[in-house]
Design a protein around this motif. Structure first.
Motif, PDB file in Angstrom:
ATOM      1  N   MET A 151      14.098 -76.283 -23.981  1.00 20.30           N
ATOM      2  CA  MET A 151      13.802 -75.886 -22.629  1.00 20.30           C
ATOM      3  C   MET A 151      12.475 -75.120 -22.638  1.00 20.30           C
ATOM      4  N   LEU A 152      11.527 -75.621 -21.908  1.00 19.48           N
ATOM      5  CA  LEU A 152      10.219 -74.995 -21.784  1.00 19.48           C
ATOM      6  C   LEU A 152      10.336 -73.719 -20.950  1.00 19.48           C
ATOM      7  N   LEU A 153       9.712 -72.643 -21.412  1.00 24.63           N
ATOM      8  CA  LEU A 153       9.779 -71.358 -20.700  1.00 24.63           C
ATOM      9  C   LEU A 153       8.519 -71.043 -19.913  1.00 24.63           C
ATOM     10  N   ASP A 154       7.457 -71.830 -20.101  1.00 23.24           N
ATOM     11  CA  ASP A 154       6.197 -71.552 -19.426  1.00 23.24           C
ATOM     12  C   ASP A 154       6.403 -71.407 -17.919  1.00 23.24           C
ATOM     13  N   ASP A 155       5.673 -70.486 -17.326  1.00 22.92           N
ATOM     14  CA  ASP A 155       5.710 -70.248 -15.873  1.00 22.92           C
ATOM     15  C   ASP A 155       7.096 -69.921 -15.341  1.00 22.92           C
ATOM     16  N   THR A 156       7.902 -69.247 -16.150  1.00 25.67           N
ATOM     17  CA  THR A 156       9.209 -68.786 -15.693  1.00 25.67           C
ATOM     18  C   THR A 156       9.290 -67.280 -15.933  1.00 25.67           C
ATOM     19  N   PRO A 157      10.151 -66.579 -15.209  1.00 29.20           N
ATOM     20  CA  PRO A 157      10.320 -65.146 -15.473  1.00 29.20           C
ATOM     21  C   PRO A 157      10.791 -64.888 -16.916  1.00 29.20           C
ATOM     22  N   LYS A 158      11.522 -65.830 -17.495  1.00 30.04           N
ATOM     23  CA  LYS A 158      12.025 -65.684 -18.861  1.00 30.04           C
ATOM     24  C   LYS A 158      10.870 -65.581 -19.859  1.00 30.04           C
ATOM     25  N   TYR A 159       9.775 -66.286 -19.627  1.00 29.56           N
ATOM     26  CA  TYR A 159       8.613 -66.244 -20.513  1.00 29.56           C
ATOM     27  C   TYR A 159       8.131 -64.796 -20.664  1.00 29.56           C
ATOM     28  N   TYR A 214      15.128 -73.560 -27.990  1.00 23.76           N
ATOM     29  CA  TYR A 214      15.571 -74.829 -28.545  1.00 23.76           C
ATOM     30  C   TYR A 214      16.808 -74.659 -29.417  1.00 23.76           C
ATOM     31  N   ASP A 215      17.468 -75.780 -29.664  1.00 27.27           N
ATOM     32  CA  ASP A 215      18.614 -75.846 -30.563  1.00 27.27           C
ATOM     33  C   ASP A 215      18.092 -76.269 -31.931  1.00 27.27           C
ATOM     34  N   PRO A 216      18.179 -75.403 -32.953  1.00 29.44           N
ATOM     35  CA  PRO A 216      17.630 -75.759 -34.258  1.00 29.44           C
ATOM     36  C   PRO A 216      18.363 -76.896 -34.960  1.00 29.44           C
ATOM     37  N   ARG A 217      19.500 -77.312 -34.430  1.00 31.38           N
ATOM     38  CA  ARG A 217      20.227 -78.452 -35.000  1.00 31.38           C
ATOM     39  C   ARG A 217      19.790 -79.778 -34.376  1.00 31.38           C
ATOM     40  N   ASN A 218      18.978 -79.707 -33.324  1.00 32.41           N
ATOM     41  CA  ASN A 218      18.570 -80.912 -32.606  1.00 32.41           C
ATOM     42  C   ASN A 218      17.079 -81.188 -32.852  1.00 32.41           C
ATOM     43  N   PRO A 219      16.771 -82.138 -33.742  1.00 23.84           N
ATOM     44  CA  PRO A 219      15.360 -82.418 -34.029  1.00 23.84           C
ATOM     45  C   PRO A 219      14.573 -82.902 -32.816  1.00 23.84           C
ATOM     46  N   ASP A 220      15.240 -83.490 -31.824  1.00 28.34           N
ATOM     47  CA  ASP A 220      14.542 -83.953 -30.627  1.00 28.34           C
ATOM     48  C   ASP A 220      13.962 -82.803 -29.810  1.00 28.34           C
ATOM     49  N   GLU A 221      14.492 -81.605 -29.986  1.00 29.12           N
ATOM     50  CA  GLU A 221      13.977 -80.442 -29.267  1.00 29.12           C
ATOM     51  C   GLU A 221      12.867 -79.739 -30.046  1.00 29.12           C
ATOM     52  N   GLN A 222      12.497 -80.275 -31.200  1.00 30.21           N
ATOM     53  CA  GLN A 222      11.493 -79.652 -32.056  1.00 30.21           C
ATOM     54  C   GLN A 222      10.271 -80.556 -32.183  1.00 30.21           C
ATOM     55  N   LYS A 223       9.861 -81.101 -31.071  1.00 28.96           N
ATOM     56  CA  LYS A 223       8.735 -82.035 -31.047  1.00 28.96           C
ATOM     57  C   LYS A 223       7.738 -81.639 -29.964  1.00 28.96           C
ATOM     58  N   ASP A 224       6.535 -82.157 -30.095  1.00 29.56           N
ATOM     59  CA  ASP A 224       5.529 -82.006 -29.049  1.00 29.56           C
ATOM     60  C   ASP A 224       5.893 -82.935 -27.893  1.00 29.56           C
ATOM     61  N   TYR A 232      -0.237 -81.047 -19.468  1.00 23.24           N
ATOM     62  CA  TYR A 232      -0.711 -80.584 -20.771  1.00 23.24           C
ATOM     63  C   TYR A 232       0.305 -80.934 -21.843  1.00 23.24           C
ATOM     64  N   ASN A 233      -0.155 -80.907 -23.077  1.00 15.84           N
ATOM     65  CA  ASN A 233       0.733 -81.134 -24.205  1.00 15.84           C
ATOM     66  C   ASN A 233       1.377 -79.818 -24.614  1.00 15.84           C
ATOM     67  N   PHE A 234       2.693 -79.819 -24.756  1.00 14.57           N
ATOM     68  CA  PHE A 234       3.400 -78.709 -25.367  1.00 14.57           C
ATOM     69  C   PHE A 234       3.456 -79.022 -26.853  1.00 14.57           C
ATOM     70  N   TYR A 235       2.911 -78.131 -27.657  1.00 18.22           N
ATOM     71  CA  TYR A 235       2.927 -78.302 -29.100  1.00 18.22           C
ATOM     72  C   TYR A 235       4.002 -77.399 -29.686  1.00 18.22           C
ATOM     73  N   PHE A 236       5.012 -78.009 -30.282  1.00 18.76           N
ATOM     74  CA  PHE A 236       6.050 -77.212 -30.944  1.00 18.76           C
ATOM     75  C   PHE A 236       5.402 -76.527 -32.141  1.00 18.76           C
ATOM     76  N   PRO A 237       5.514 -75.203 -32.234  1.00 21.49           N
ATOM     77  CA  PRO A 237       4.793 -74.496 -33.298  1.00 21.49           C
ATOM     78  C   PRO A 237       5.314 -74.822 -34.696  1.00 21.49           C
ATOM     79  N   SER A 238       4.424 -74.649 -35.627  1.00 22.27           N
ATOM     80  CA  SER A 238       4.734 -74.817 -37.042  1.00 22.27           C
ATOM     81  C   SER A 238       5.254 -73.489 -37.582  1.00 22.27           C
TER      82      SER A 238
END
Length: 164
Positions: free
Chosen positions: A1-9, A84-94, A107-113
């Motif tokens: 779940m992207l947090l950008d532009d939310t109060p949670k960010y 993200y869920d660390p058990r779900n590789p699909d949530e760990q992608k750009d 814009y591209n969201f880049y999942f950090p290294s």
């Protein structure tokens, strides 16, 4: 779940500054003030093979230490953030984010290294009980939370890290 532009960010980054004492900068001062047990490792002498291994090992460790149903913040300082869920590789992608405020319609969201290659990259449990804080200029990782520390203490030498 992207947090950008939310109060949670803003809430999450506020906790990083307040609870972890994060003080970004290139000076030699200590960048974090973490009240709970933590350790610091130098990552300055890693080989290319160890850099690759760091990613896969860290993803496996986070999948193991995160309780069922738990989530982790993936934070790229002054850039995007996600939960993200660390058990779900699909949530760990750009991925592409549609947003008409940007030239090109998004814009591209880049999942950090896990390796802080020029910016601060943080991976922190949703409840802030454990975390991995990468410091790019000091070439260090700061790890807190007993179980996470234990997991990294078992593998840090094979990753080419040294204890500080």
């Amino acid at each position: 779940m992207l947090l950008d532009d939310t109060p949670k960010y803003d809430e999450v980054w506020g906790r990083v500054y307040n609870e972890l004492g994060f003080t970004p900068g290139m000076r030699e001062s200590v960048p974090f003030t973490i009240a709970q047990p933590h350790c610091v490792f130098s990552i300055a002498d890693m080989s290319v093979e160890q850099l690759d291994k760091m990613e896969s090992v860290s993803r496996e460790i986070f999948a193991r230490v995160t309780p069922a149903g738990g989530r982790v913040y993936a934070l790229d300082w002054q850039h995007s953030a996600s939960l993200y869920d660390p058990r779900n590789p699909d949530e760990q992608k750009d991925f592409w984010v549609e947003d008409t405020r940007y030239w090109g319609g998004g814009y591209n969201f880049y999942f950090p290294s896990f390796y802080p290659d020029g910016d601060y990259y943080f991976f922190i449990a949703e409840d802030f009980s454990f975390g991995f804080l990468g410091h790019p200029w000091r070439r260090e990782v700061w790890i807190f939370g007993e179980e996470l520390i234990s997991e990294y203490e078992a593998v840090y030498k094979e990753l080419g890290w040294t204890e500080k």
